[in-house]
Design a protein around this motif. Structure first.
Motif, short mmCIF file in Angstrom:
data_model
loop_
_atom_site.label_atom_id
_atom_site.label_comp_id
_atom_site.label_asym_id
_atom_site.label_seq_id
_atom_site.Cartn_x
_atom_site.Cartn_y
_atom_site.Cartn_z
N PRO A 191 -16.08 -0.76 9.70
CA PRO A 191 -15.55 -0.68 8.33
C PRO A 191 -14.21 0.02 8.22
CG PRO A 191 -17.88 -0.15 8.35
CD PRO A 191 -17.44 -0.20 9.78
N LEU A 192 -13.97 1.05 9.04
CA LEU A 192 -12.70 1.74 9.00
C LEU A 192 -11.57 0.84 9.49
CD1 LEU A 192 -13.54 5.31 10.32
CD2 LEU A 192 -13.34 4.53 7.97
N VAL A 193 -11.83 0.07 10.54
CA VAL A 193 -10.82 -0.85 11.05
C VAL A 193 -10.49 -1.90 9.99
CG1 VAL A 193 -10.28 -2.54 12.85
CG2 VAL A 193 -11.57 -0.46 13.42
N ILE A 194 -11.50 -2.45 9.35
CA ILE A 194 -11.28 -3.46 8.31
C ILE A 194 -10.52 -2.85 7.14
CG2 ILE A 194 -12.44 -4.96 6.65
CD1 ILE A 194 -14.71 -5.24 8.70
N CYS A 195 -10.89 -1.64 6.74
CA CYS A 195 -10.21 -0.96 5.63
C CYS A 195 -8.73 -0.78 5.93
CB CYS A 195 -10.88 0.38 5.36
SG CYS A 195 -10.06 1.41 4.12
N PHE A 196 -8.41 -0.33 7.14
CA PHE A 196 -7.00 -0.11 7.47
C PHE A 196 -6.25 -1.42 7.56
CE2 PHE A 196 -3.55 0.29 10.55
CZ PHE A 196 -2.81 1.30 9.95
N LEU A 197 -6.85 -2.46 8.14
CA LEU A 197 -6.15 -3.74 8.25
C LEU A 197 -5.85 -4.33 6.87
CD1 LEU A 197 -8.04 -5.41 11.24
CD2 LEU A 197 -5.76 -4.36 11.25
N LEU A 198 -6.76 -4.14 5.91
CA LEU A 198 -6.54 -4.67 4.56
C LEU A 198 -5.45 -3.89 3.82
CD1 LEU A 198 -10.22 -5.37 3.41
CD2 LEU A 198 -8.50 -7.04 4.12
N ALA A 199 -5.32 -2.60 4.12
CA ALA A 199 -4.38 -1.76 3.36
C ALA A 199 -3.20 -1.29 4.20
CB ALA A 199 -5.13 -0.54 2.81
N ARG A 200 -2.97 -1.91 5.36
CA ARG A 200 -1.95 -1.38 6.26
C ARG A 200 -0.55 -1.45 5.65
NH1 ARG A 200 -3.20 -6.47 7.87
NH2 ARG A 200 -1.53 -7.89 8.54
N ARG A 201 -0.25 -2.54 4.92
CA ARG A 201 1.10 -2.66 4.35
C ARG A 201 1.33 -1.60 3.29
NH1 ARG A 201 2.78 -8.53 2.46
NH2 ARG A 201 2.41 -8.79 4.71
N GLN A 202 0.36 -1.43 2.39
CA GLN A 202 0.49 -0.41 1.35
C GLN A 202 0.48 0.99 1.96
OE1 GLN A 202 -1.62 -2.92 1.33
NE2 GLN A 202 -1.10 -4.16 -0.46
N PHE A 203 -0.30 1.17 3.04
CA PHE A 203 -0.37 2.47 3.69
C PHE A 203 0.99 2.86 4.27
CE2 PHE A 203 -0.98 4.90 7.62
CZ PHE A 203 -1.67 6.00 7.13
N ILE A 204 1.61 1.94 4.98
CA ILE A 204 2.92 2.23 5.59
C ILE A 204 3.97 2.45 4.51
CG2 ILE A 204 4.75 1.26 7.04
CD1 ILE A 204 2.54 -0.22 8.58
N GLU A 205 3.94 1.63 3.47
CA GLU A 205 4.91 1.79 2.38
C GLU A 205 4.71 3.12 1.67
OE1 GLU A 205 6.31 -0.50 -1.74
OE2 GLU A 205 4.86 -1.43 -0.37
N GLY A 206 3.46 3.49 1.44
CA GLY A 206 3.20 4.74 0.75
C GLY A 206 3.64 5.94 1.56
N ILE A 207 3.47 5.90 2.88
CA ILE A 207 3.87 7.03 3.73
C ILE A 207 5.39 7.13 3.81
CG2 ILE A 207 3.85 7.91 6.08
CD1 ILE A 207 1.28 8.35 4.55
N THR A 208 6.05 5.99 3.96
CA THR A 208 7.51 6.01 4.16
C THR A 208 8.27 6.28 2.87
OG1 THR A 208 7.57 3.60 3.88
CG2 THR A 208 7.42 4.46 6.12
N MET A 209 7.72 5.93 1.71
CA MET A 209 8.43 6.06 0.45
C MET A 209 8.08 7.31 -0.32
SD MET A 209 10.48 3.57 0.46
CE MET A 209 11.12 3.70 -1.21
N THR A 210 7.07 8.05 0.11
CA THR A 210 6.64 9.24 -0.65
C THR A 210 7.76 10.29 -0.67
OG1 THR A 210 4.33 8.91 -0.07
CG2 THR A 210 4.98 11.12 -0.76
N GLY A 211 8.13 10.70 -1.87
CA GLY A 211 9.13 11.73 -2.02
C GLY A 211 10.56 11.22 -1.97
N VAL A 212 10.79 9.93 -1.80
CA VAL A 212 12.15 9.40 -1.78
C VAL A 212 12.70 9.35 -3.19
CG1 VAL A 212 13.60 7.42 -1.21
CG2 VAL A 212 11.73 8.09 0.31
N LYS A 213 13.84 9.94 -3.41
CA LYS A 213 14.43 9.96 -4.76
C LYS A 213 15.25 8.70 -5.01
CE LYS A 213 12.87 14.03 -5.77
NZ LYS A 213 11.95 14.19 -4.65
#
Length: 282
Positions: free
Chosen positions: A260-282
């Motif tokens: 289930p964790l692998v499936i969860c990450f694969l489904l949300a990987r794009r949003q996960f990467i975008e959320g990590i890279t864009m957090t705090g960017v002004k």
């Protein structure tokens, strides 16, 4: 590109080297998962075979996975994990989002002090709070309940910090215009600011689900009933039931509980990467 001598140009080496290092690190990180899957389909006689060839000499997957699902209630453990992880995540979002919006966009006395407390709380490990929380839950007769599994994590200071950094980048002009149109602060928070922060919310959701799905420390303290065991504690019960000898079945159970964790990450990987890279960017 290569030069006239047929060798790769130095600039090409400089571009390939980081990828080679990352691929090497990825292979080392994936090796335990590959070994887990390989062990789960091997016969007992091949368990300690050091070969990494993906096709075993004797295909034993049906026996191993059948033993894993019949010895202990693996799917019950997974259901417990889903209930606990989703319950924690929902309450964390309901609490952290308004708190982060207030710290990011609402000027009020003590805002900097409250944010400093959030930063300070990030430095407090869970183990420090385990004993008083256990005593309180025991006094309230709440041990061996889903609430006991969720209680210490319902407030996430990490979520408040993450969302506050994301909300800070939302334009103040839009918020002022919404206030002039008569929208309440809660409506602005949930209807305007939150939709723009979905990548950060998805990234936090992945962090939260993975952390609490894999948590073993706290469930070992408050849960002794196998019917309420989350996946990691369930694997301990499985190891006890098998006396730690049927490694093929153990690895089959681990593969089932990890999927289930692998499936969860694969489904949300794009949003996960975008959320990590864009957090705090002004």
């Amino acid at each position: 590109m290569s030069d006239k001598t047929g060798f790769l140009a130095p600039s090409t080496y400089s571009r390939l080297l980081p990828h080679a290092v990352l691929m090497t690190g990825a292979l080392f990180m994936l090796l335990p998962f590959y070994w887990m899957l390989l062990t789960s389909i091997r016969a007992p006689a091949e368990i300690f075979n050091v070969s990494l060839w993906p096709i075993p000499q004797s295909f034993h997957a049906l026996e191993n996975y059948a033993a894993a699902t019949q010895t202990v209630p693996l799917f019950r453990f997974m259901l417990n994990g889903v209930i606990v992880c989703l319950g924690i995540l929902v309450v964390q979002l309901l609490v952290a989002i308004p708190a982060a919006y207030a710290l990011a966009k609402l000027p009020f006395p003590g805002a900097k002090l409250f944010f400093s407390l959030v930063i300070g709380a990030l430095c407090v490990p869970m183990q420090v709070l385990a004993l008083p929380l256990f005593i309180g839950l025991a006094w309230a007769d709440l041990l061996n309940t889903y609430f006991a599994l969720m209680a210490p994590f319902l407030l996430s200071v990490f979520a408040i910090f993450l969302f506050r950094q994301t909300f800070k980048s939302y334009p103040d002009e839009i918020i002022q215009a919404a206030r002039l149109d008569g929208m309440s602060e809660m409506a602005i928070c949930w209807r305007l600011v939150v939709p723009s922060a979905l990548p950060a919310i998805a990234a936090f959701a992945v962090f939260s689900i993975v952390a609490h799905w894999n948590d073993l420390y706290w469930p070992m303290i408050v849960i002794s009933d196998m019917r309420l065991a989350p996946p990691p504690l369930g694997m301990l019960f499985f190891a006890d039931a098998e006396s730690g000898t049927n490694y093929g079945a153990l690895m089959a159970g681990a593969a089932v509980l990890t999927s289930p964790l692998v499936i969860c990450f694969l489904l949300a990987r794009r949003q996960f990467i975008e959320g990590i890279t864009m957090t705090g960017v002004k």
